[in-house]
Design an enzyme around this catalytic site. Structure first.
Site, PDB file in Angstrom:
ATOM      1  N   THR A 197      11.164  50.427  -8.647  1.00 12.58           N
ATOM      2  CA  THR A 197       9.883  48.844  -8.499  1.00 12.58           C
ATOM      3  C   THR A 197       9.338  48.678  -7.096  1.00 12.58           C
ATOM      4  O   THR A 197       9.916  49.762  -6.083  1.00 12.58           O
ATOM      5  CB  THR A 197      11.273  48.366  -8.583  1.00 12.58           C
ATOM      6  N   ARG A 206      10.886  48.784  -2.973  1.00 14.58           N
ATOM      7  CA  ARG A 206       9.465  48.796  -2.264  1.00 14.58           C
ATOM      8  C   ARG A 206       9.337  50.119  -2.985  1.00 14.58           C
ATOM      9  O   ARG A 206       8.476  50.744  -1.988  1.00 14.58           O
ATOM     10  CB  ARG A 206      10.658  48.282  -0.888  1.00 14.58           C
ATOM     11  N   LYS A 258       0.677  41.799   0.018  1.00 16.72           N
ATOM     12  CA  LYS A 258       1.651  41.045  -0.155  1.00 16.72           C
ATOM     13  C   LYS A 258       1.985  39.638  -0.080  1.00 16.72           C
ATOM     14  O   LYS A 258       2.870  39.285   0.370  1.00 16.72           O
ATOM     15  CB  LYS A 258       2.975  41.838   0.429  1.00 16.72           C
ATOM     16  N   PHE A 266      -4.194  37.540  -3.348  1.00 15.80           N
ATOM     17  CA  PHE A 266      -2.902  38.003  -3.553  1.00 15.80           C
ATOM     18  C   PHE A 266      -2.853  40.107  -3.336  1.00 15.80           C
ATOM     19  O   PHE A 266      -4.207  40.098  -4.186  1.00 15.80           O
ATOM     20  CB  PHE A 266      -2.076  37.828  -4.658  1.00 15.80           C
ATOM     21  N   LYS A 304       5.853  56.805  -7.222  1.00 17.82           N
ATOM     22  CA  LYS A 304       6.451  56.871  -7.891  1.00 17.82           C
ATOM     23  C   LYS A 304       5.347  58.139  -9.195  1.00 17.82           C
ATOM     24  O   LYS A 304       6.213  59.103  -9.539  1.00 17.82           O
ATOM     25  CB  LYS A 304       5.744  55.355  -8.937  1.00 17.82           C
ATOM     26  N   ASP A 340       1.972  52.037 -13.051  1.00 14.69           N
ATOM     27  CA  ASP A 340       2.676  52.362 -13.567  1.00 14.69           C
ATOM     28  C   ASP A 340       1.940  53.396 -14.463  1.00 14.69           C
ATOM     29  O   ASP A 340       2.551  54.573 -14.944  1.00 14.69           O
ATOM     30  CB  ASP A 340       3.665  51.870 -14.213  1.00 14.69           C
ATOM     31  N   ASP A 381      10.258  51.948 -14.997  1.00 18.73           N
ATOM     32  CA  ASP A 381       9.600  50.833 -13.772  1.00 18.73           C
ATOM     33  C   ASP A 381      10.590  49.230 -14.528  1.00 18.73           C
ATOM     34  O   ASP A 381      11.163  49.541 -15.395  1.00 18.73           O
ATOM     35  CB  ASP A 381       8.728  50.333 -14.453  1.00 18.73           C
TER      36      ASP A 381
END
Length: 997
Positions: free
Chosen positions: A621, A703, A492, A487, A709, A733, A362
């Site tokens: 990321t 993005r 976003k 948020f 991930k 993560d 990350d």
């Protein structure tokens, strides 16, 4: 205590809840819900033995020895003492069962402490134990007390209904969370709380969302995550009363507690494969000996007896030694002062630290510090950074020069600063005379600290109001909070609606990512260019906009929004649609902020060292393309001057194919790709993309969503069959970390969620280099050496047995029995052999100075089929020589059998000790001591070996015994020693070359 209404709407916006909604009425009866008792025990008295036995005998080595031991029950198959085959297996099982039992007892004790904790319940005279709480109970929670079940907050000690909770034991986040009591119940007396009715959706795993309704008479209000107290959180302020809605296994905490995936290291898989080869060798050797005897008599019985005789070829102690070695490696890692507070959470895979070929990392909080500082603002025609921030402070205080152009700029600057001071979820906290800010995001705290630095301070904040203080004039401005739109990673953006009573104005402020805000704010000609400029400087950008609302427009919005908030089906989507339709249109663009996240300490040399070690690094990321590019270059993830091929915004299949062809022809470039383009590749050209991407020196994916991930980690593992390490610091993560062969979590500023989910927990990214290059090297190299030496130890005694069997007309007669057979693998050789886990081929400085040494580890040369067969040849030679010379010099008929056994066994014993000495590269006191103690133990045990060496033990103190033993030992060792010396001179290993420099 509660009741279920099966006819109520039971769907929600989340996929997890599948059961009916529940209607909870305080003091109601007859609820059929799970017990609230906590149970983290792995076993119970009934399942303990079956589970332990299954876990042990699913490994080939243990299963093989179980069959060997069981065969000794059959009289025709029995060879020697039954204890010779039962005791080694029993020892392994007892050690394992004792460890598991102690661990489970400790878990039960911790559970008992939590279950016995007493709570005050409305309507009950005595305290109620946590385990006895029921759905519908009204529970008093005091400051610093654990919340025992999932509850709805009905009352708080604060008049405004607010309270704070700590959630670090639930989600790993260290910031305090604001919770709000329902306005319908905050002012009710405790005795009348039974009048309310709570409707909640079915239990769900989501700790960040909740849907419900609370009813009192004819009034209905929606319930959200802000009204909840989840089990295992801690009340951080005041005291509160909550109504239990979920208990036991239905709580968020229990539903998110899953058994960790049992990880098996690559070395263990390789050893398991070698064990199967050994098993085949045992069978073939047994068949060969019976065949050479002409398959006479009950030849099939002879085959089984030979299988038993040669069973030591597959050493039952191998897994015990390897497991003990892993414990030693874990201890050394956790007590390494150079990487303080490192925690080994999965002790089964330390060797994999030395086999990593792909590192997925990350960015924020991992390569960077997650220590945010607002560095730059842009208001359309001018930007401010560095010393120019003094001008911003002058505008805010009203002390700037008053020209017309500067007045216009000053107005825009003040509007932007005001918006930043209002549009957030930051709460000032005052304790012991000191103030601090609490928020879920370091970005927001950085922005609020910046507004304070330029003269506009957040003085007070609760759920209904914000108070700002102007530093220059000490004047306060109070705003009423009408709505907050938090948020989320999906939206976003974050928004707030406030009323300025003095001016009788209602304002809607919104801030968010440029990709989202660009279509919400009014058309302009500078936003895209300036966000790109800031991204190239490595800054995280936020776009800020506002909109003035009339009272009529706000009331129309409120009516629609309230109606959407009461539905249980797709509530969040419905509420978001209302906000988008009535508020998020044609916002005035106020400006742009750039926040810097500093690189972690020593990130640059760490990444450079890992690259030189042959590890391919992927940075995954959620940031923009330009920000990711800038950080990758500044952190030296990509060497300066290396070409970075960028793929962004790709939507067409034919373009994707062309890009793949280009990457194939440009294999030395770095790939920078955004999430949209990555999704297209994975959907259309998954195989082709991963085939090309894994060959590139570095890949930067921006993005990226948490799911992407994890998918990338799984894809690399599946395609390459190589060891993949993932490292991160945040909750987003966790899925990536858990998907990796080796997951490393950094204790971040946003909490410990990644750290708790990882196999290894560290404080800084730079600790990873030592974890891999030093501890990974030692763990793998020494475990490989230990495994092969234990296999050699079992092979050599079996070869000696085979030589004796051949000499005995192929009869399956035991050469060594009882204490000799059991002691050979334990008291006579275990300590010196196991001490090799402390050996080092190079020192730490050399390992880091020459990271190229790590490349050899990834090739698996320390334990391969080649090294395995070399050790097999050594074992065959030494076993044949020792037993052959003993039989030649002493004889092997029954009259001298015990004298021959004393010579051959003593030679075997000395051979193992001297072989250990030959294999050790760096001696230490423990290694030397184990050799001396083991020799002493053998000498001390000789008086007890009369049954094997002869009743009077006279022979072993005569000259012939000593010189015959010495000849057998020298003949087995000297040629091996000479070959080793010559090989190291002619073709020295890499570590030897490095040590000579």
């Amino acid at each position: 205590m509660s009741k279920i209404d099966d006819n109520d709407d039971h769907e929600s916006e989340e996929p997890e809840p599948t059961g009916p909604s529940r209607v909870v009425v305080p003091f109601a009866k007859n609820g059929k819900f799970p017990s609230n008792a906590i149970s983290n025990a792995k076993y119970n008295p009934i399942t303990f033995l079956p589970i332990i036995l299954y876990e042990q005998f699913k490994f080939f080595i243990n299963l093989y020895f179980l069959l060997v031991a069981l065969s000794q029950i059959v009289p025709s198959l029995r060879i020697g003492y039954l204890s010779s085959y039962i005791l080694p297996l029993a020892f392994v099982l007892i050690v394992t069962m004792s460890k598991e039992a102690l661990d489970d007892i400790a878990r039960r004790r911790r559970d008992a402490e939590a279950n016995k904790e007493g709570y005050e319940v409305v309507g009950k005279v005595d305290f109620v134990r946590s385990r006895d709480l029921k759905v519908g109970d009204l529970v008093f929670i005091k400051k610093d007390q654990r919340v025992p079940a999932d509850m709805i907050l009905l009352k708080s000690s604060e008049a405004n209904g607010e309270t704070f909770i700590r959630t670090d034991q639930l989600d790993g986040e260290t910031d305090w969370k604001l919770r709000i009591a329902c306005p319908l119940t905050q002012s009710l007396p405790n005795e009348t709380l039974s009048s309310v009715q709570i409707t909640a959706t079915a239990p769900s795993k989501s700790i960040h969302s909740f849907l419900g309704r609370i009813s009192l008479d004819s009034a209905n209000l929606p319930l959200s995550i802000d009204n909840t107290l989840w089990a295992n959180t801690v009340l951080a302020s005041g005291h509160a009363i909550g109504c239990v809605i979920y208990t036991g296994k239905e709580t968020r905490q229990a539903m998110n507690t899953s058994k960790a995936r049992a990880k098996v290291g690559l070395l263990e898989l390789e050893i398991n494969s070698l064990s199967k080869i050994l098993c085949i060798c045992v069978f073939l050797l047994s068949l060969l000996l019976v065949g050479l005897s002409g398959f006479r008599g009950q030849w099939y019985i002879s085959i089984f007896r030979f299988l038993v005789l040669f069973s030591s070829i597959i050493p039952v102690s191998l897994r015990v030694n390897l497991d003990l070695g892993k414990s030693i490696y874990a201890y050394l890692i956790e007590h390494d002062k150079a990487i303080p507070e490192t925690i080994v959470r999965t002790s089964t895979i330390p060797e994999d630290l030395g086999r990593i070929e792909y590192l997925l990392t990350d960015k924020t909080g991992t390569l960077t510090q997650n220590d945010m500082e607002l560095k730059k603002i842009h208001v359309g025609t001018v930007s401010y950074a560095g010393e120019a921030m003094d001008e911003v402070a002058a505008y805010v205080s009203g002390s700037a020069q008053n020209t017309r152009s500067r007045r216009d700029i000053g107005v825009r600057v003040r509007d932007l600063v005001f918006a930043l001071a209002v549009c957030h979820n930051v709460t000032p906290v005052y304790e012991d005379g000191e103030s601090s800010y609490q928020a879920a995001s370091p970005d927001e705290i950085a922005i609020v600290k910046w507004t304070e630095s330029v003269g506009l301070m957040l003085a007070k904040r609760d759920r209904t109001s914000i108070v700002l203080t102007y530093a220059a004039s000490k004047a306060e401005q109070s705003l009423e909070i009408l709505q907050i739109f938090p948020f989320s990673s999906e939206t976003k953006r974050m928004g707030i609606v406030v009323r300025d009573s003095e001016r009788d104005e209602i304002w809607f402020f919104l801030k968010g990512a440029d990709s989202i805000m660009a279509r919400i704010v009014q058309k302009n000609d500078w936003l895209e260019e300036e966000t790109g400029n800031m991204a190239r400087e490595g800054l995280r950008t936020l776009v800020i906009g506002r909109k003035k609302l009339t009272t009529e427009a706000y009331n129309i919005f409120l009516e629609k929004y309230t109606a959407a908030s009461l539905v249980l089906k797709d509530r969040d989507s419905a509420m978001l649609r209302v906000v988008s339709e009535y508020l998020e249109k044609d916002l005035e663009l106020l400006g742009l902020t750039g926040v810097e996240d500093k690189l972690q300490e020593n990130v640059k040399p760490s990444l450079e060292l890992l690259r030189n070690a042959g590890i391919k690094i992927w940075m995954l990321t959620g940031d923009k393309v330009e920000t990711a590019r800038c950080v990758a270059v500044s952190a030296k993830l990509v060497p300066r001057g290396q070409y970075i091929h960028t793929i962004a915004g790709m939507t067409r299949n034919e373009i994707a194919y062309d890009q793949l062809e280009y990457l194939r022809s440009k294999g030395d470039c770095c790939l920078l790709i955004d999430g949209e383009s990555l999704s297209l590749f994975l959907d259309v050209y998954k195989k082709e993309f991963i085939e090309v991407a894994v060959t590139l020196p570095a890949v930067i994916a921006c993005r990226c969503s948490p799911t992407q991930k994890a998918d990338i980690a799984k894809l690399i593992k599946t395609w390459t069959k190589k060891r993949v390490c993932c490292i991160g610091d945040g909750g987003n993560d966790v899925s990536m970390i858990q998907a990796a062969d080796v997951g490393v979590g950094i204790v971040g500023k946003e909490g410990r969620q990644a750290s708790l989910a990882a196999d290894f927990s560290i404080l800084q990214f730079c600790y990873l280099t030592k974890l891999l290059v030093w501890h990974g090297r030692n763990s793998y190299k020494q475990s490989a050496k230990l495994a092969q030496f234990i296999i050699h130890r079992g092979l050599i005694i079996s070869i000696a047995q085979a030589v004796y069997s051949i000499s005995s007309s192929f009869e399956p007669l035991a050469l060594y029995q009882g204490l000799l057979l059991v002691g050979y693998a334990t008291i006579y050789t275990m300590m010196p052999v196991f001490s090799m886990v402390l050996d080092r081929d190079v020192d730490e400085d050399l390992a880091e100075m020459y990271p190229e040494l790590y490349k050899e580890l990834t090739e698996g040369r320390s334990l391969s089929y080649l090294t395995f067969f070399i050790w097999v040849l050594i074992s065959v030679y030494q076993g044949s020589i020792i037993q052959g010379i003993a039989q030649i010099l002493v004889g092997f008929d029954m009259s001298v059998f015990k004298m021959m056994v004393s010579v051959s066994f003593t030679a075997l014993f000395l051979n193992e000790l001297l072989m250990v000495a030959m294999e050790i590269i760096t001696w230490n006191k423990i290694m030397f001591a184990t050799e001396i103690v083991t020799i002493g133990a053998y000498i001390a045990s000789i008086p007890f070996l009369g049954d094997y060496y002869g009743a009077d033990l006279h022979y072993i103190i005569t000259g012939p015994f000593f010189w015959k033993t010495a000849v057998a030992t020298a003949a087995a060792l000297v040629p091996i020693f000479l070959v080793k010396v010559i090989t190291r001179r002619v073709r020295p290993p890499t570590y030897a070359k490095v040590r000579q420099r």
